[in-house]
Design a protein around this motif. Structure first.
Motif, mmCIF file in Angstrom:
data_model
loop_
_atom_site.group_PDB
_atom_site.id
_atom_site.type_symbol
_atom_site.label_atom_id
_atom_site.label_comp_id
_atom_site.label_asym_id
_atom_site.label_seq_id
_atom_site.Cartn_x
_atom_site.Cartn_y
_atom_site.Cartn_z
ATOM 1 N N GLY A 175 -6.618 9.506 -2.919
ATOM 2 C CA GLY A 175 -5.917 9.846 -1.694
ATOM 3 C C GLY A 175 -6.701 10.895 -0.922
ATOM 4 N N LYS A 182 0.815 -1.211 0.000
ATOM 5 C CA LYS A 182 0.000 0.000 0.000
ATOM 6 C C LYS A 182 0.853 1.267 0.000
ATOM 7 C CE LYS A 182 -4.230 -1.918 2.005
ATOM 8 N NZ LYS A 182 -3.820 -3.309 2.257
ATOM 9 N N ASP A 183 2.117 1.156 0.441
ATOM 10 C CA ASP A 183 3.008 2.324 0.365
ATOM 11 C C ASP A 183 3.194 2.759 -1.086
ATOM 12 O OD1 ASP A 183 3.339 2.497 3.070
ATOM 13 O OD2 ASP A 183 5.276 1.481 3.116
ATOM 14 N N ALA A 205 2.376 10.436 1.857
ATOM 15 C CA ALA A 205 2.267 9.035 1.450
ATOM 16 C C ALA A 205 2.654 8.069 2.567
ATOM 17 C CB ALA A 205 3.116 8.791 0.216
ATOM 18 N N THR A 206 1.995 8.223 3.712
ATOM 19 C CA THR A 206 2.177 7.312 4.845
ATOM 20 C C THR A 206 0.801 6.981 5.399
ATOM 21 O OG1 THR A 206 2.290 9.067 6.513
ATOM 22 C CG2 THR A 206 4.356 8.448 5.432
ATOM 23 N N SER A 207 0.714 5.906 6.175
ATOM 24 C CA SER A 207 -0.574 5.543 6.768
ATOM 25 C C SER A 207 -1.042 6.601 7.759
ATOM 26 C CB SER A 207 -0.472 4.181 7.461
ATOM 27 O OG SER A 207 0.537 4.199 8.462
ATOM 28 N N ARG A 219 0.019 4.542 -2.096
ATOM 29 C CA ARG A 219 -0.058 5.879 -1.503
ATOM 30 C C ARG A 219 0.833 6.862 -2.251
ATOM 31 N NH1 ARG A 219 0.716 2.775 3.380
ATOM 32 N NH2 ARG A 219 -1.282 2.399 4.422
ATOM 33 N N GLN A 220 2.045 6.445 -2.567
ATOM 34 C CA GLN A 220 2.963 7.331 -3.273
ATOM 35 C C GLN A 220 2.414 7.721 -4.637
ATOM 36 O OE1 GLN A 220 6.661 5.180 -3.304
ATOM 37 N NE2 GLN A 220 6.948 5.337 -1.091
ATOM 38 N N MET A 240 -2.395 10.026 5.443
ATOM 39 C CA MET A 240 -3.492 10.005 4.478
ATOM 40 C C MET A 240 -4.319 8.734 4.659
ATOM 41 S SD MET A 240 -1.632 8.705 0.950
ATOM 42 C CE MET A 240 -3.179 8.460 0.094
ATOM 43 N N LYS A 241 -5.416 8.682 3.943
ATOM 44 C CA LYS A 241 -6.220 7.465 3.825
ATOM 45 C C LYS A 241 -6.385 7.165 2.337
ATOM 46 C CE LYS A 241 -9.695 6.903 6.635
ATOM 47 N NZ LYS A 241 -11.008 7.101 7.301
ATOM 48 N N VAL A 242 -6.560 5.891 2.013
ATOM 49 C CA VAL A 242 -6.900 5.512 0.645
ATOM 50 C C VAL A 242 -8.421 5.416 0.572
ATOM 51 C CG1 VAL A 242 -6.723 3.769 -1.163
ATOM 52 C CG2 VAL A 242 -4.739 4.291 0.268
#
Length: 209
Positions: free
Chosen positions: A82, A30-31, A54-56, A34-35, A59-61
């Motif tokens: 994002g 998921k990293d 771009a970290t848990s 996110r990126q 942000m949220k997906v």
């Protein structure tokens, strides 16, 4: 909000989709996702335009069509966005964006170039965001809570700071200012950039009359 131009999915997501019994829960990279989302959205939340990282924790997906009702789209990159944390863990009245939205449906998409969301909403000078379409206006408030007082104050402050720089003698040319706020240059966009974009475009429209 601004229309997001979706690009290609990250390779890790494409590869994962080809595996037996693949779903979002067992997608481990998921990293990478996110990126890709943060870069695609120029560092801004898909809804409120606050900064995302771009970290848990940053942000949220967001699944535009939720996983519960649309399991077939849980790994569809065109359905993934994002979003900021949106007051995660706070009372519902203080939540916004994906956290407030939950599994509720939206009547509009921020990825539809045929119906750009920025043409369907207005940013007022007091920081509020509105839409003439009743359903969209309801979604802005009841589903996403984008007129939460903190967000209103942030949007108002960004516009006020920009206007103050102009009053301090900065030479004003909307055509030169727009790329800085609307994606003409590479890298991250300023937070709440669409507020200034809306104001600049209104200036251009009035000047053209």
């Amino acid at each position: 909000m601004r229309t997001i131009q979706k690009g290609p999915a990250p390779a890790s997501l494409t590869q994962h989709r080809q595996q037996p019994h693949a779903d979002y829960g067992n997608y481990t990279d998921k990293d990478d996702l996110r990126q890709t989302l943060v870069a695609e959205q120029r560092g801004l939340c898909c809804y409120c335009q606050s900064r995302i990282r771009a970290t848990s924790e940053g942000m949220k997906v967001e699944h535009w069509q939720c996983q519960a009702d649309h399991p077939g789209r849980q790994l569809d990159f065109d359905n993934l966005l994002g979003a900021c944390r949106g007051g995660h863990g706070r009372p519902e009245r203080e939540q916004h964006c994906d956290t407030r939205k939950g599994n509720n449906a939206l009547c509009f998409s921020v990825c539809d170039p045929a119906h750009p969301i920025e043409r369907q909403i207005r940013f007022l000078g007091d920081g509020t965001i509105k839409a003439d379409d009743v359903d969209i206006d309801e979604a802005l408030n009841a589903v996403l809570n984008l007129n939460l007082s903190r967000l209103v104050s942030n949007r108002k402050a960004v516009l006020a700071a920009f206007q103050q720089r102009l009053q301090n003698g900065r030479r004003f040319d909307p055509a030169r200012e727009l790329p800085k706020w609307d994606g003409g240059e590479s890298g991250e966009l300023p937070e709440f950039a669409q507020v200034v974009v809306y104001w600049l475009r209104k200036k251009q429209e009035r000047a053209a009359v």
